[in-house]
Design a protein around this motif. Structure first.
Motif, PDB file in Angstrom:
ATOM      1  N   LEU A  17       0.831  -1.198   0.000  1.00 18.78           N
ATOM      2  CA  LEU A  17       0.000   0.000   0.000  1.00 18.78           C
ATOM      3  C   LEU A  17       0.869   1.252   0.000  1.00 18.78           C
ATOM      4  CD1 LEU A  17      -2.705  -0.932   2.681  1.00 18.78           C
ATOM      5  CD2 LEU A  17      -2.989  -0.904   0.183  1.00 18.78           C
ATOM      6  N   SER A  18       0.384   2.281  -0.677  1.00 21.50           N
ATOM      7  CA  SER A  18       1.045   3.585  -0.603  1.00 21.50           C
ATOM      8  C   SER A  18       0.724   4.212   0.744  1.00 21.50           C
ATOM      9  CB  SER A  18       0.541   4.500  -1.718  1.00 21.50           C
ATOM     10  OG  SER A  18      -0.834   4.809  -1.508  1.00 21.50           O
ATOM     11  N   ARG A  19       1.480   5.204   1.118  1.00 22.91           N
ATOM     12  CA  ARG A  19       1.190   5.892   2.373  1.00 22.91           C
ATOM     13  C   ARG A  19      -0.214   6.496   2.346  1.00 22.91           C
ATOM     14  NH1 ARG A  19       6.827   7.941   2.029  1.00 22.91           N
ATOM     15  NH2 ARG A  19       8.087   6.755   3.522  1.00 22.91           N
ATOM     16  N   LYS A  20      -0.587   7.038   1.196  1.00 22.56           N
ATOM     17  CA  LYS A  20      -1.900   7.668   1.078  1.00 22.56           C
ATOM     18  C   LYS A  20      -3.020   6.659   1.328  1.00 22.56           C
ATOM     19  CE  LYS A  20      -4.766  10.412  -2.072  1.00 22.56           C
ATOM     20  NZ  LYS A  20      -4.840  11.063  -3.403  1.00 22.56           N
ATOM     21  N   ALA A  21      -2.879   5.475   0.732  1.00 25.75           N
ATOM     22  CA  ALA A  21      -3.903   4.440   0.894  1.00 25.75           C
ATOM     23  C   ALA A  21      -3.920   3.892   2.315  1.00 25.75           C
ATOM     24  CB  ALA A  21      -3.665   3.310  -0.110  1.00 25.75           C
ATOM     25  N   PHE A  22      -2.739   3.716   2.879  1.00 27.35           N
ATOM     26  CA  PHE A  22      -2.630   3.141   4.225  1.00 27.35           C
ATOM     27  C   PHE A  22      -3.223   4.079   5.280  1.00 27.35           C
ATOM     28  CE2 PHE A  22      -0.309   1.983   8.127  1.00 27.35           C
ATOM     29  CZ  PHE A  22      -0.427   0.604   8.114  1.00 27.35           C
ATOM     30  N   ALA A  23      -3.059   5.391   5.070  1.00 32.04           N
ATOM     31  CA  ALA A  23      -3.453   6.363   6.099  1.00 32.04           C
ATOM     32  C   ALA A  23      -4.752   7.086   5.788  1.00 32.04           C
ATOM     33  CB  ALA A  23      -2.331   7.392   6.270  1.00 32.04           C
ATOM     34  N   GLN A  24      -5.355   6.805   4.654  1.00 37.12           N
ATOM     35  CA  GLN A  24      -6.536   7.554   4.205  1.00 37.12           C
ATOM     36  C   GLN A  24      -7.647   7.568   5.259  1.00 37.12           C
ATOM     37  OE1 GLN A  24      -8.190   6.151   0.509  1.00 37.12           O
ATOM     38  NE2 GLN A  24      -9.086   8.147   0.042  1.00 37.12           N
ATOM     39  N   GLY A  25      -8.125   8.780   5.557  1.00 37.88           N
ATOM     40  CA  GLY A  25      -9.200   8.931   6.527  1.00 37.88           C
ATOM     41  C   GLY A  25      -8.728   9.017   7.966  1.00 37.88           C
ATOM     42  N   ASN A  52      -6.621  -0.691  12.908  1.00 38.17           N
ATOM     43  CA  ASN A  52      -7.983  -1.164  12.638  1.00 38.17           C
ATOM     44  C   ASN A  52      -8.369  -0.955  11.177  1.00 38.17           C
ATOM     45  OD1 ASN A  52      -8.315  -1.938  15.306  1.00 38.17           O
ATOM     46  ND2 ASN A  52      -9.312  -0.039  15.920  1.00 38.17           N
ATOM     47  N   LYS A  53      -8.011   0.198  10.641  1.00 30.69           N
ATOM     48  CA  LYS A  53      -8.358   0.509   9.248  1.00 30.69           C
ATOM     49  C   LYS A  53      -7.765  -0.515   8.287  1.00 30.69           C
ATOM     50  CE  LYS A  53      -7.582   3.850   5.541  1.00 30.69           C
ATOM     51  NZ  LYS A  53      -7.171   2.758   4.640  1.00 30.69           N
ATOM     52  N   ASN A  54      -6.557  -0.966   8.604  1.00 27.32           N
ATOM     53  CA  ASN A  54      -5.845  -1.864   7.702  1.00 27.32           C
ATOM     54  C   ASN A  54      -5.905  -3.333   8.129  1.00 27.32           C
ATOM     55  OD1 ASN A  54      -4.418  -0.028   5.638  1.00 27.32           O
ATOM     56  ND2 ASN A  54      -4.021   0.990   7.597  1.00 27.32           N
ATOM     57  N   GLY A  55      -6.807  -3.625   9.067  1.00 28.43           N
ATOM     58  CA  GLY A  55      -7.027  -5.011   9.475  1.00 28.43           C
ATOM     59  C   GLY A  55      -5.864  -5.637  10.201  1.00 28.43           C
ATOM     60  N   ASP A  60      -0.769  -8.442  17.088  1.00 24.71           N
ATOM     61  CA  ASP A  60       0.339  -8.635  16.146  1.00 24.71           C
ATOM     62  C   ASP A  60       1.477  -7.686  16.467  1.00 24.71           C
ATOM     63  OD1 ASP A  60       1.313  -9.670  13.327  1.00 24.71           O
ATOM     64  OD2 ASP A  60       1.540  -7.493  13.272  1.00 24.71           O
ATOM     65  N   PHE A  61       1.142  -6.428  16.754  1.00 29.49           N
ATOM     66  CA  PHE A  61       2.168  -5.436  17.105  1.00 29.49           C
ATOM     67  C   PHE A  61       2.903  -5.849  18.373  1.00 29.49           C
ATOM     68  CE2 PHE A  61       3.031  -1.633  19.784  1.00 29.49           C
ATOM     69  CZ  PHE A  61       4.092  -1.127  19.060  1.00 29.49           C
ATOM     70  N   LEU A  62       2.143  -6.247  19.415  1.00 32.50           N
ATOM     71  CA  LEU A  62       2.768  -6.621  20.689  1.00 32.50           C
ATOM     72  C   LEU A  62       3.645  -7.860  20.527  1.00 32.50           C
ATOM     73  CD1 LEU A  62      -0.267  -6.013  23.089  1.00 32.50           C
ATOM     74  CD2 LEU A  62       1.722  -4.536  22.721  1.00 32.50           C
ATOM     75  N   ASP A  63       3.171  -8.831  19.740  1.00 36.00           N
ATOM     76  CA  ASP A  63       3.963 -10.045  19.505  1.00 36.00           C
ATOM     77  C   ASP A  63       5.265  -9.716  18.797  1.00 36.00           C
ATOM     78  OD1 ASP A  63       2.063 -11.605  20.691  1.00 36.00           O
ATOM     79  OD2 ASP A  63       1.157 -12.309  18.827  1.00 36.00           O
ATOM     80  N   ASN A  64       5.198  -8.806  17.816  1.00 37.24           N
ATOM     81  CA  ASN A  64       6.394  -8.417  17.076  1.00 37.24           C
ATOM     82  C   ASN A  64       7.394  -7.704  17.968  1.00 37.24           C
ATOM     83  OD1 ASN A  64       6.556  -8.700  13.885  1.00 37.24           O
ATOM     84  ND2 ASN A  64       4.398  -8.613  14.470  1.00 37.24           N
ATOM     85  N   ILE A  65       6.897  -6.862  18.856  1.00 39.46           N
ATOM     86  CA  ILE A  65       7.779  -6.142  19.780  1.00 39.46           C
ATOM     87  C   ILE A  65       8.510  -7.126  20.681  1.00 39.46           C
ATOM     88  CG2 ILE A  65       7.807  -4.652  21.806  1.00 39.46           C
ATOM     89  CD1 ILE A  65       7.685  -3.046  19.327  1.00 39.46           C
ATOM     90  N   ASP A  66       7.759  -8.074  21.284  1.00 43.19           N
ATOM     91  CA  ASP A  66       8.373  -9.048  22.196  1.00 43.19           C
ATOM     92  C   ASP A  66       9.385  -9.926  21.466  1.00 43.19           C
ATOM     93  OD1 ASP A  66       6.906  -8.088  24.291  1.00 43.19           O
ATOM     94  OD2 ASP A  66       5.342  -9.612  24.160  1.00 43.19           O
TER      95      ASP A  66
END
Length: 252
Positions: A17-25, A52-55, A60-66
């Protein structure tokens, strides 16, 4: 060290995704660009809205950090073992590891430069990258302390005094630290003493640093650092606080 910006950039690219698509809205693409480059902070609610917007689940974020913290720890141990053994082949491989951060790879290249006696030709831009990173990062976790412990010799004594002041003033809750953090703090302190010897520049701060090492908890992992600090202070007759400093090593 994984940052929120690194994570968002990684997930966005994985989704093609482009930044515009990822962050739109949610936010504009220029703001997202600054977050991804770690130049802007992002509010927690905005971060969650982007996920949430990008599903993407918060789990997932917390698992990646650990997982990344564990991976960084293993990487740092491998680097230390290879450096102590003078194993250049392993260090070179570790310096090209695509998983770890650019900052850590610069650290490994610095260690390679030390072993190959090429510190005079080490790129100045890499020193600037490390310096700017340390100035910008607010929280010094174990990864940051590892970077400091291995890169202190990049700079002149005057340039690292601020780092040492922060260590002496902020990292004193020894009972709350694990052995690895204690080891890193001891390494930073000893490296500072060695740097002061190299520059033939002594002050009351050297005594304070030695005193700091002396008061680190008794554990086998820092026996070497305690002994080395004692040797440096006695051999070079550095100034003492109130006329004396205890160098009695605890029973380990």
């Amino acid at each position: 060290m994984l940052t929120i910006g690194d994570y968002l950039k990684h997930k966005r690219k994985d989704m093609h995704l482009s930044r515009k698509a990822f962050a739109q809205g949610i936010v504009d693409s220029s703001y997202l660009a600054r977050v991804e480059k770690n130049k802007n902070e992002i509010r927690a609610i905005t971060f969650i809205e982007l996920l949430n917007k990008n599903g993407i689940s918060l789990g997932d974020f917390l698992d990646n950090i650990d997982m990344l913290h564990f991976q960084n720890y293993l990487y740092q141990i491998k680097v230390r073992e290879a450096y102590i053994a003078g194993d250049l082949d392993t260090l070179i491989k570790l310096s090209k590891n695509p998983v770890t951060s650019n900052i850590m790879r610069i650290v490994v290249n610095w260690l390679i430069a030390i072993l190959t006696d090429q510190i005079d030709t080490f790129p100045e831009k890499n020193k600037v990258i490390i310096k700017n990173f340390l100035l910008e990062v607010e929280y010094w976790d174990d990864d940051v302390l590892w970077i400091i412990a291995n890169c202190l010799g990049m700079y002149d004594l005057d340039q690292v005094n601020g780092i040492i002041n922060r260590i002496l003033g902020s990292y004193t809750d020894f009972a709350e630290y694990n052995d690895y953090k204690i080891k890193l703090l001891a390494e930073i302190a000893v490296n500072y003493l060695e740097l002061s010897i190299k520059e033939d520049s002594y002050s009351i701060k050297q005594a304070k640093v030695a005193n700091y090492i002396d008061h680190l908890p008794a554990c086998s992992s820092i026996f070497y650092e305690k002994l080395k600090a004692k040797y440096i202070m006695q051999t070079h007759q550095l100034p003492k606080i109130n006329g004396s400093i205890s160098f009695i090593l605890e029973s380990i």
